[in-house]
Design an enzyme around this catalytic site. Sequence first.
Site, PDB file in Angstrom:
ATOM      1  N   TYR A 189      33.966  -3.580  52.177  1.00 41.85           N
ATOM      2  CA  TYR A 189      32.971  -4.685  51.748  1.00 41.85           C
ATOM      3  C   TYR A 189      33.363  -5.818  51.876  1.00 41.85           C
ATOM      4  O   TYR A 189      34.684  -6.152  51.372  1.00 41.85           O
ATOM      5  CB  TYR A 189      31.879  -4.045  50.707  1.00 41.85           C
ATOM      6  CG  TYR A 189      32.311  -3.981  49.397  1.00 41.85           C
ATOM      7  CD1 TYR A 189      33.744  -4.420  48.751  1.00 41.85           C
ATOM      8  CD2 TYR A 189      31.763  -3.509  48.397  1.00 41.85           C
ATOM      9  CE1 TYR A 189      34.190  -4.203  47.609  1.00 41.85           C
ATOM     10  CE2 TYR A 189      32.129  -3.227  47.017  1.00 41.85           C
ATOM     11  CZ  TYR A 189      33.464  -3.450  46.480  1.00 41.85           C
ATOM     12  OH  TYR A 189      33.702  -3.421  45.284  1.00 41.85           O
ATOM     13  N   GLU A 190      32.591  -6.878  51.697  1.00 43.61           N
ATOM     14  CA  GLU A 190      32.766  -8.241  51.659  1.00 43.61           C
ATOM     15  C   GLU A 190      33.616  -8.952  52.781  1.00 43.61           C
ATOM     16  O   GLU A 190      34.689  -9.623  52.861  1.00 43.61           O
ATOM     17  CB  GLU A 190      33.784  -8.802  50.354  1.00 43.61           C
ATOM     18  CG  GLU A 190      32.746  -8.643  49.093  1.00 43.61           C
ATOM     19  CD  GLU A 190      31.383  -9.140  49.055  1.00 43.61           C
ATOM     20  OE1 GLU A 190      31.086 -10.359  49.929  1.00 43.61           O
ATOM     21  OE2 GLU A 190      30.670  -8.715  48.329  1.00 43.61           O
ATOM     22  N   GLY A 191      33.453  -7.990  53.905  1.00 42.77           N
ATOM     23  CA  GLY A 191      34.123  -8.388  55.355  1.00 42.77           C
ATOM     24  C   GLY A 191      35.377  -7.431  55.372  1.00 42.77           C
ATOM     25  O   GLY A 191      36.163  -7.323  54.433  1.00 42.77           O
TER      26      GLY A 191
END
Length: 592
Positions: free
Chosen positions: A434-436
Amino acid sequence: MPHYTAPTKDMQFVLHDVLNISDSTIPGYDELDRDFTSAILEEAGKLAVDVLAPLNPVGDEQGCHLENGVVRTPDGFKGAYDKMREGGWMGLDSDPEYGGQGMPYLLGIAVGELFVSSNMAFNMYQGLTHGAAAAIHVHGSEDQKAMYLPKMIEGSWSGTMNLTEPQCGTDLGLIRTKAEPQDDGTYKISGQKIWISAGEHDLTDNIVHLVLAKIPGGPDGVKGISLFIVPKFLVKEDGSLGERNSLSCGGLEKKMGIHGNATCVMNYDGATGYLIGDMHKGMRAMFTMMNEARLGVGLQGYAQGVVAYQNALGFAQDRLQGRDVTGTKNADGPADPIIVHPDVRRNLLHQKSFVEGARAFVFWGAEMIDRAHRMKDQEADDMISLLTPVIKGFLTDKGFETTVLAQQTLGGSGFTQEWGLEQFVRDARITMIYEGTNGIQSLDLVGRKLAQNGGKTVMAFFEMVKGFIKENEGHDELKAHFLDPLKQASKDLQTAGMYFMQNGMKNPNNALSGSYDFMHLFGQVCLGLMWAKMAKASYAALEAGASDTEFYQTKIATGRYYMARQLPATSMHLSRIQSGAEPVMELDAANF
């Protein structure tokens, strides 16, 4: 049952021996003397150890449940949340104008490590609120800040970020959520968002969602995205809560880990939203939150490694198995503790040298954020921008690897739920996604960050490393065991950068195929720099007659392990990069 001990002494070492924060010129740092930071960390440590850590297996076992549109969090979470809110921990580094304590971001990060190591899923509720409040603080109007920030900083309201949709994640230009303008200046938000952490729960009175959506008639792609405040309950002019907004949780994801945090499908059915920032400039506002979140996720990666290592170490010290090949160490027992065996020691030192180096890296990054924000230092802002994908990508990859190594230390016991190591592995896994995803982080690093400012920032990094080596090469021990290996690793990083410059223009895939290795190469150099700085501080303390010689000698020995056994990976990454795109791209897609 797993255990957790707050590593406050190691934190104090980084803050004061390595970063020398109390002597810093950054506004607010003059208050951060050893006694003050010790008091803060000790109190946060008690909360982490006594309240949050016991709830970690509870949250994992019970998970969250959706009942009639309301998410019920695990037993004990509400009480723990109230204790954290009452203690003022949620506003530790927030603006005093809105009820925060105004402490430096660095102190908030240090405290955050304690909370994440003890209960990562729980800490996500307040962590997301902190990020959402930061976005409103920077991009919101004065009225919006006055309406939402006091309650969010206090912790009675929480916050989220809503980006991903079923058909798009990284490519946000494909989002379909619409924002129809209304005559009163509000917007009607309609669409579905998925994987929304803390999207619905029973911990707070209100949830302030930050939602990306497109206003009809705007530009195509990401240039047409705007950001909206969409509260669960509408807020009246006097600040009290009004009617329920037209949004709902459509379901909870069944996940590999972080079971104690509610990961929601959020449905917006003509919900009232308020534009935050400029129209069609939503990505700019959201990245204020995402950049903070990425450093926080890097922290999550190594913080799970910290607690996993602690439990692996305890097991290795107690578990009796076999005899030391050089001579019995536990003559009164049936066998020696497994920590005597070289391969177990290698495993533990791999964990220890990573988590301690990673802590210094993240604390240094937080210091740069303070320098950028509190001193308007553009060079610091550029440097942390360059290093953010390294912090997020490298530290979460290695943090997950550390939890697996810790699990391996326990052998079969590590594969059972009773000992808790398998939860740390499962919880750490999300940090790489997550968050890229970390692949996206590496592409951001090579495709965008290396070229920023015409390459001046990455050159400034090389000059910083070179300057540190030159300044300290008169210390023979430091030079032989730390500076010389760091010099070679830095040369590998520079050589990789030159390869991209010389070959990336002819074939962009030559750079993109090597981006993941470059991210790891960069991360290894950063941790090598951190260990060189920690070794310098430790030698200085010993030479000054420090009473706790064992502590500083242990730092030096751990650092020597990193420089000798982990840092040489830079040459492997360089070789992979220099192999170019052909090994990666020559196989036809149909033949995979």
